[in-house]
Design a protein around this motif. Structure first.
Motif, PDB file in Angstrom:
ATOM      1  N   HIS A 212     -13.889   4.705  -0.544  1.00  9.64           N
ATOM      2  CA  HIS A 212     -12.955   4.147  -1.419  1.00  9.64           C
ATOM      3  C   HIS A 212     -13.591   3.018  -2.255  1.00  9.64           C
ATOM      4  CE1 HIS A 212      -9.742   6.912  -0.297  1.00  9.64           C
ATOM      5  NE2 HIS A 212      -9.913   6.498   1.186  1.00  9.64           N
ATOM      6  N   GLY A 213     -14.890   2.906  -2.011  1.00  8.77           N
ATOM      7  CA  GLY A 213     -15.639   1.687  -2.543  1.00  8.77           C
ATOM      8  C   GLY A 213     -15.633   0.468  -1.519  1.00  8.77           C
ATOM      9  N   GLY A 214     -16.047  -0.653  -2.184  1.00  9.21           N
ATOM     10  CA  GLY A 214     -16.094  -1.789  -1.401  1.00  9.21           C
ATOM     11  C   GLY A 214     -14.970  -2.586  -1.572  1.00  9.21           C
ATOM     12  N   LEU A 215     -15.104  -3.679  -1.095  1.00 10.04           N
ATOM     13  CA  LEU A 215     -13.780  -4.692  -1.070  1.00 10.04           C
ATOM     14  C   LEU A 215     -13.473  -5.239  -2.427  1.00 10.04           C
ATOM     15  CD1 LEU A 215     -14.836  -7.163   1.929  1.00 10.04           C
ATOM     16  CD2 LEU A 215     -12.765  -5.806   1.858  1.00 10.04           C
ATOM     17  N   ALA A 216     -14.376  -5.230  -3.339  1.00 13.80           N
ATOM     18  CA  ALA A 216     -13.931  -5.645  -4.606  1.00 13.80           C
ATOM     19  C   ALA A 216     -13.158  -4.726  -5.357  1.00 13.80           C
ATOM     20  CB  ALA A 216     -15.295  -5.926  -5.239  1.00 13.80           C
ATOM     21  N   ARG A 217     -13.476  -3.228  -5.118  1.00 11.86           N
ATOM     22  CA  ARG A 217     -12.785  -2.140  -5.890  1.00 11.86           C
ATOM     23  C   ARG A 217     -11.434  -1.934  -5.171  1.00 11.86           C
ATOM     24  NH1 ARG A 217     -15.428   3.603  -5.778  1.00 11.86           N
ATOM     25  NH2 ARG A 217     -17.322   2.259  -5.758  1.00 11.86           N
ATOM     26  N   ILE A 218     -11.320  -2.324  -3.956  1.00  9.53           N
ATOM     27  CA  ILE A 218     -10.044  -2.271  -3.354  1.00  9.53           C
ATOM     28  C   ILE A 218      -9.271  -3.440  -3.828  1.00  9.53           C
ATOM     29  CG2 ILE A 218      -8.728  -2.400  -0.875  1.00  9.53           C
ATOM     30  CD1 ILE A 218     -11.263  -1.334   0.331  1.00  9.53           C
ATOM     31  N   GLN A 219      -9.711  -4.287  -4.113  1.00  9.74           N
ATOM     32  CA  GLN A 219      -8.835  -5.636  -4.319  1.00  9.74           C
ATOM     33  C   GLN A 219      -8.345  -5.501  -5.521  1.00  9.74           C
ATOM     34  OE1 GLN A 219     -11.602  -9.061  -3.597  1.00  9.74           O
ATOM     35  NE2 GLN A 219     -10.382  -9.556  -1.705  1.00  9.74           N
ATOM     36  N   ALA A 220      -9.415  -4.708  -6.481  1.00 10.61           N
ATOM     37  CA  ALA A 220      -8.870  -4.544  -7.726  1.00 10.61           C
ATOM     38  C   ALA A 220      -7.951  -3.659  -8.273  1.00 10.61           C
ATOM     39  CB  ALA A 220     -10.180  -4.295  -8.745  1.00 10.61           C
ATOM     40  N   SER A 221      -7.862  -2.792  -7.240  1.00 16.65           N
ATOM     41  CA  SER A 221      -6.671  -1.556  -7.217  1.00 16.65           C
ATOM     42  C   SER A 221      -5.362  -1.929  -6.849  1.00 16.65           C
ATOM     43  CB  SER A 221      -7.245  -0.408  -6.532  1.00 16.65           C
ATOM     44  OG  SER A 221      -7.008  -0.793  -5.081  1.00 16.65           O
ATOM     45  N   VAL A 222      -5.298  -3.160  -6.160  1.00 13.55           N
ATOM     46  CA  VAL A 222      -3.952  -3.842  -5.672  1.00 13.55           C
ATOM     47  C   VAL A 222      -3.746  -5.097  -6.167  1.00 13.55           C
ATOM     48  CG1 VAL A 222      -2.485  -3.972  -3.693  1.00 13.55           C
ATOM     49  CG2 VAL A 222      -4.335  -2.380  -3.624  1.00 13.55           C
ATOM     50  N   PRO A 223      -2.803  -5.233  -7.184  1.00 14.22           N
ATOM     51  CA  PRO A 223      -2.714  -6.600  -7.965  1.00 14.22           C
ATOM     52  C   PRO A 223      -2.064  -7.654  -6.497  1.00 14.22           C
ATOM     53  CG  PRO A 223      -1.621  -4.912  -8.896  1.00 14.22           C
ATOM     54  CD  PRO A 223      -2.040  -4.402  -7.764  1.00 14.22           C
ATOM     55  N   ARG A 224      -1.822  -7.278  -5.637  1.00 17.09           N
ATOM     56  CA  ARG A 224      -1.506  -8.487  -4.560  1.00 17.09           C
ATOM     57  C   ARG A 224      -2.692  -8.811  -3.824  1.00 17.09           C
ATOM     58  NH1 ARG A 224       4.050  -8.514  -2.953  1.00 17.09           N
ATOM     59  NH2 ARG A 224       5.223  -7.238  -3.856  1.00 17.09           N
ATOM     60  N   LEU A 225      -3.838  -8.227  -3.927  1.00 20.73           N
ATOM     61  CA  LEU A 225      -5.093  -8.620  -3.318  1.00 20.73           C
ATOM     62  C   LEU A 225      -5.973  -9.297  -4.219  1.00 20.73           C
ATOM     63  CD1 LEU A 225      -5.975  -5.357  -1.119  1.00 20.73           C
ATOM     64  CD2 LEU A 225      -4.966  -7.576  -0.346  1.00 20.73           C
ATOM     65  N   ALA A 226      -5.858  -9.161  -5.718  1.00 20.45           N
ATOM     66  CA  ALA A 226      -6.548  -9.814  -6.381  1.00 20.45           C
ATOM     67  C   ALA A 226      -5.745 -10.425  -7.742  1.00 20.45           C
ATOM     68  CB  ALA A 226      -7.730  -8.945  -7.225  1.00 20.45           C
ATOM     69  N   ILE A 227      -5.210 -11.705  -7.766  1.00 21.36           N
ATOM     70  CA  ILE A 227      -4.303 -12.076  -8.728  1.00 21.36           C
ATOM     71  C   ILE A 227      -5.289 -12.614 -10.003  1.00 21.36           C
ATOM     72  CG2 ILE A 227      -2.754 -13.938  -9.503  1.00 21.36           C
ATOM     73  CD1 ILE A 227      -1.764 -13.712  -6.547  1.00 21.36           C
ATOM     74  N   GLY A 228      -5.236 -12.008 -11.101  1.00 21.16           N
ATOM     75  CA  GLY A 228      -5.895 -12.678 -12.255  1.00 21.16           C
ATOM     76  C   GLY A 228      -7.527 -12.014 -12.038  1.00 21.16           C
ATOM     77  N   GLY A 229      -7.656 -11.100 -11.207  1.00 23.67           N
ATOM     78  CA  GLY A 229      -9.153 -10.566 -10.940  1.00 23.67           C
ATOM     79  C   GLY A 229     -10.000 -11.709 -10.126  1.00 23.67           C
ATOM     80  N   SER A 230      -9.512 -12.514  -9.715  1.00 25.02           N
ATOM     81  CA  SER A 230     -10.076 -13.573  -8.706  1.00 25.02           C
ATOM     82  C   SER A 230     -10.101 -13.161  -7.421  1.00 25.02           C
ATOM     83  CB  SER A 230      -9.469 -15.003  -8.953  1.00 25.02           C
ATOM     84  OG  SER A 230     -10.201 -15.800  -7.727  1.00 25.02           O
ATOM     85  N   PHE A 231     -11.342 -13.390  -6.682  1.00 22.99           N
ATOM     86  CA  PHE A 231     -11.422 -12.826  -5.202  1.00 22.99           C
ATOM     87  C   PHE A 231     -11.098 -14.130  -4.423  1.00 22.99           C
ATOM     88  CE2 PHE A 231     -13.783  -9.696  -7.490  1.00 22.99           C
ATOM     89  CZ  PHE A 231     -13.059  -8.614  -7.476  1.00 22.99           C
ATOM     90  N   SER A 232     -11.280 -15.477  -4.916  1.00 26.92           N
ATOM     91  CA  SER A 232     -10.925 -16.389  -4.186  1.00 26.92           C
ATOM     92  C   SER A 232      -9.982 -16.553  -3.048  1.00 26.92           C
ATOM     93  CB  SER A 232     -10.825 -17.774  -5.031  1.00 26.92           C
ATOM     94  OG  SER A 232     -10.665 -18.870  -4.353  1.00 26.92           O
ATOM     95  N   PRO A 233     -10.003 -16.866  -1.901  1.00 27.70           N
ATOM     96  CA  PRO A 233      -8.891 -16.865  -0.812  1.00 27.70           C
ATOM     97  C   PRO A 233      -7.969 -17.700  -1.258  1.00 27.70           C
ATOM     98  CG  PRO A 233     -11.258 -16.697   0.092  1.00 27.70           C
ATOM     99  CD  PRO A 233     -11.558 -16.981  -1.072  1.00 27.70           C
ATOM    100  N   ALA A 234      -8.286 -18.867  -2.114  1.00 31.85           N
ATOM    101  CA  ALA A 234      -7.123 -19.806  -2.334  1.00 31.85           C
ATOM    102  C   ALA A 234      -6.133 -19.181  -3.202  1.00 31.85           C
ATOM    103  CB  ALA A 234      -7.841 -20.984  -3.117  1.00 31.85           C
TER     104      ALA A 234
END
Length: 540
Positions: free
Chosen positions: A220-242
């Motif tokens: 299913h790809g790496g973390l960046a692809r997983i985050q991009a597929s779920v809006p709750r994991l990546a707001i605005g495309g940012s991967f910053s934990p903040a």
């Protein structure tokens, strides 16, 4: 067992156009057992040209060397048109003593967090049938993850106790060792003329396999692809934990609420203690401090995320299970829940003012103040219990929404994958920082740079965007963003065997680097007083 050490030296001629142009000397040291830790000394001649002048006693020890099982190669080259001079190049490669210790500490931190999460979800009661089933499923999932992490942690301890300091590439898909970075080596190259130590220049780097969860593969790809597929994991495309999702903000708010609870309790106990002594001057100061602590608690609780959490939690409760305190409120929001605390605080304040005005005896002071303070603390505990239940329910819903997107969070899921990648990245970064600090700790310019700017973690990679390597890069980029929250702190070492210690929470850790007393005393005052060193990570 009989062979504990073997040192072998070989000398080779380097020929060019049938003429001897240099010599290569190889010295190999192999250890058949783990040696006792030795502090690494720093010699004045090895310091950079911008280092401060230090006495030999001050330079006796800094901290434990991270190098072990060292291989040394020496090259000697004649200089062009310069007689009786040679260029001396020494290459050093060794394994790192942090290879297993840092992953073990991060695993223990993750296990502790998961136990806390299980405890939080276990306190949720009176939920509707649907949410109760979800709660039980999540608790079971976290139990399985904890057991898996504990098994991995024990496997790492066994490897470490056997003296191993290196994980080979052929074991990169070993599930028990998946938290250990692959092929990590420390490499140094020292260049000088005619063995002139004063002019010797050192170049240090850490080589390591890409921080990625190879054992979980890349279907299913790496973390960046997983985050991009779920809006709750990546707001605005940012991967910053903040800004990652609600989960971090909720956990931060829970931590603040607990800190306020302890602060109010401490100041209340202090107020009671001073009242028993009839110290009226301190009594007035202490009641002001308690009023400020309660006001700060109320201010932090009057936030939108808590208001929404209370509404969601209320809707998720069975009608018969709604607490009577909540049912009595005309409106469910943080302000209405905090009203009871405000009333008790006014009562405590009035009683203290009366004691000060009447100059009451210690017995009278105690009888006037004890009951109102107890009522205030009970009101604070009740309010915090409600707030925590509401916030725990938010975490439950966030976990459930990820499951709806078919993104498992527990074992072999998103959190598991990110923990592996984060552990690899932090272990490599700590090794890098310690080696740089080891070579530059006496440089005022370098220490001031750490204070004002931070530490640059410069990554270089030759990965492509094809096949599994693209998934590795997708893991790697999230690790880079996570490292920007990593902080270092220099602490005074208690012994020469002290190793770096990891503190904090997931994806936001502080690593304490022990420094021996002679060198610790000459550090800038800000570093001695515990100022944290920021990091900036970049991939080239």
């Amino acid at each position: 067992k009989d062979l504990v050490k073997q040192i072998e030296t070989k000398r080779y001629e380097i020929n060019f156009d049938d003429k001897i142009s240099g010599f290569l000397v190889i010295q190999i040291k192999m250890s058949g057992r783990r040696e006792q830790a030795r502090p690494l000394g720093i010699v004045t001649s090895q310091l950079s040209s911008n280092s401060q002048d230090l006495s030999p006693s001050q330079q006796a020890f800094t901290f434990r060397s991270p190098l072990d099982n060292i291989v040394v190669r020496r090259f000697h080259f004649p200089l062009y048109n310069v007689q009786d001079h040679q260029l001396h190049v020494t290459e050093i490669m060794g394994e790192c003593v942090f290879t297993f210790t840092i992953p073990i500490q991060i695993l223990e931190m993750c296990i502790s967090e998961e136990h806390a999460s299980i405890g939080q979800y276990s306190t949720l009661s009176g939920l509707k049938e649907h949410w109760e089933i979800v709660r039980q499923d999540i608790v079971m999932e976290l139990h399985n993850l904890v057991q898996y992490y504990e098994k991995s942690c024990e496997a790492l301890r066994v490897e470490m106790e056997s003296g191993k300091l290196f994980k080979k590439s052929v074991t990169k898909d070993n599930h028990l060792l998946e938290f250990v970075p692959v092929n990590m080596h420390i490499q140094e190259m020292k260049v000088s003329q005619n063995k002139d130590e004063k002019e010797r220049v050192s170049y240090t780097c850490v080589t390591v396999g890409c921080p990625t969860a190879y054992s979980l593969k890349y279907r299913h790809g790496g973390l960046a692809r997983i985050q991009a597929s779920v809006p709750r994991l990546a707001i605005g495309g940012s991967f910053s934990p903040a800004t990652e999702n609600k989960t971090l903000r909720v956990k931060t708010l829970l931590k603040r609420i607990s800190q306020h609870q302890m602060n109010i309790k401490t100041k209340s106990e202090s107020l009671k203690s001073i009242a028993q002594k009839s110290d009226y001057s301190k009594l007035e100061t202490t009641i002001r401090s308690l009023v400020d602590a309660v006001a700060m608690f109320e201010n932090h609780c009057n936030v939108l995320i808590l208001k929404d959490a209370l509404a969601d939690w209320y809707n998720g409760l069975e009608i018969k299970q709604i607490p009577s305190f909540i049912s009595s409120l005309t409106e469910l929001n943080p302000k209405s829940v905090l009203t009871c605390i405000e009333q008790h605080m006014v009562c405590v304040e009035a009683q203290v003012d009366g004691v000060i005005k009447n100059r009451s005896s210690p017995t009278e002071c105690n009888s006037c103040i004890d009951r109102p303070i107890s009522d205030l603390l009970k009101a604070v505990d009740d309010a915090i219990s409600i707030f925590q239940s509401a916030l725990f329910f938010v975490l439950l819903k966030e976990h459930y929404h990820l499951q709806l997107h078919k993104i498992p969070v527990g074992m072999k899921g998103y959190r598991h994958r990110r923990d592996i990648v984060f552990t690899h990245a932090v272990t490599s970064a700590v090794t890098c920082f310690v080696m740089k600090l080891l070579r530059s700790i006496s440089s005022r310019h370098f220490l001031n740079q750490l204070l004002e700017i931070g530490f640059l973690i410069h990554w270089e990679s030759l990965l492509s965007t094809q096949g599994d390597e693209n998934g590795m890069l997708e893991d790697f980029i999230v690790a880079i963003h996570d490292l920007n929250t990593l902080k270092f702190k220099l602490v005074q070492a208690q012994s020469v065997n002290d190793l770096p210690r990891v503190h904090g929470v997931r994806y936001k850790v502080t690593v304490e680097i022990p420094v021996q007393i002679p060198m610790f005393r000459i550090l800038p005052s800000a570093l001695r007083n515990g100022k944290e060193i920021n990091t900036v990570a970049g991939l080239f």
